[in-house]
Design an enzyme around this catalytic site. Sequence first.
Site, PDB file in Angstrom:
ATOM      1  N   GLU A  29      -3.340  16.418  15.030  1.00 32.29           N
ATOM      2  CA  GLU A  29      -4.509  16.450  15.920  1.00 32.29           C
ATOM      3  C   GLU A  29      -4.185  15.848  17.298  1.00 32.29           C
ATOM      4  OE1 GLU A  29      -7.040  18.096  14.955  1.00 32.29           O
ATOM      5  OE2 GLU A  29      -7.449  17.771  12.830  1.00 32.29           O
ATOM      6  N   CYS A  79     -12.598  39.197  20.810  1.00 37.30           N
ATOM      7  CA  CYS A  79     -13.713  38.863  19.922  1.00 37.30           C
ATOM      8  C   CYS A  79     -14.496  37.662  20.445  1.00 37.30           C
ATOM      9  CB  CYS A  79     -13.201  38.612  18.504  1.00 37.30           C
ATOM     10  SG  CYS A  79     -12.653  40.137  17.679  1.00 37.30           S
ATOM     11  N   GLN A 139     -16.489  17.416  18.411  1.00 38.31           N
ATOM     12  CA  GLN A 139     -17.506  17.355  17.365  1.00 38.31           C
ATOM     13  C   GLN A 139     -16.781  17.502  16.042  1.00 38.31           C
ATOM     14  OE1 GLN A 139     -21.081  19.991  17.485  1.00 38.31           O
ATOM     15  NE2 GLN A 139     -20.269  20.795  15.563  1.00 38.31           N
ATOM     16  N   ILE A 140     -17.012  16.568  15.141  1.00 34.12           N
ATOM     17  CA  ILE A 140     -16.334  16.624  13.862  1.00 34.12           C
ATOM     18  C   ILE A 140     -16.940  17.764  13.047  1.00 34.12           C
ATOM     19  CG2 ILE A 140     -15.704  15.328  11.794  1.00 34.12           C
ATOM     20  CD1 ILE A 140     -14.605  14.290  14.551  1.00 34.12           C
TER      21      ILE A 140
END
Length: 198
Positions: free
Chosen positions: A91, A188, A174-175
């Site tokens: 992360e 898309c 945002q988790i």
Amino acid sequence: MAQLYYKYGTMNSGKSFEIIKVAHNYEEQGKPVLIYSPAVSARGQAELVGSRVGFERPAIPVNEQTDLYESVLTQLSSDGSRRIHCVLIDEAQFLKQHHILQLTRVVDELNIPVMAFGLKNDFQNRLFEGSYYLLVQADKIEEIKTICWYCDRKATMVIRFLDGQPINTGEQIQIGGNDDYKPVCRRCYNQAFQKESQ
């Protein structure tokens, strides 16, 4: 000669699985590694690197005050008997500029390779702070590919959903997991918001 690697990909591209695989390969040869994960983790567990296929590994949490250079340095023995063969970061998009500069010191001064894995851009297609500075500082940059949720093209972006509807406003971090985000191709992504505006 050690290098700083930045390996980026959208969600579901296997970044965390790749960390676990790399760690296993080093450790199978008796070569210790360190794994770090930001306290602001997408899955909310900084002490673990977990892949969606079910594998997990312990990780050292990184918060804003963490000095990654000093943290790695404390893991080395003064007589050189304890050696770290690789530093792995999960992360990495959530790291700050000072963390990335500390990682460059790990590579340049301690001669330890660093592999940072993370998203490149957020759901609004803006670079994360950590991603930006990794793109600037990394010796090698590699894309980890996956396919679009809706078609067979390569996914390069993510869409955030709220109550089943795509959104492109809100806080950058945002988790959330599979229910909140989907990897998509550019076409898309754009089509999702064209439909919303009609």
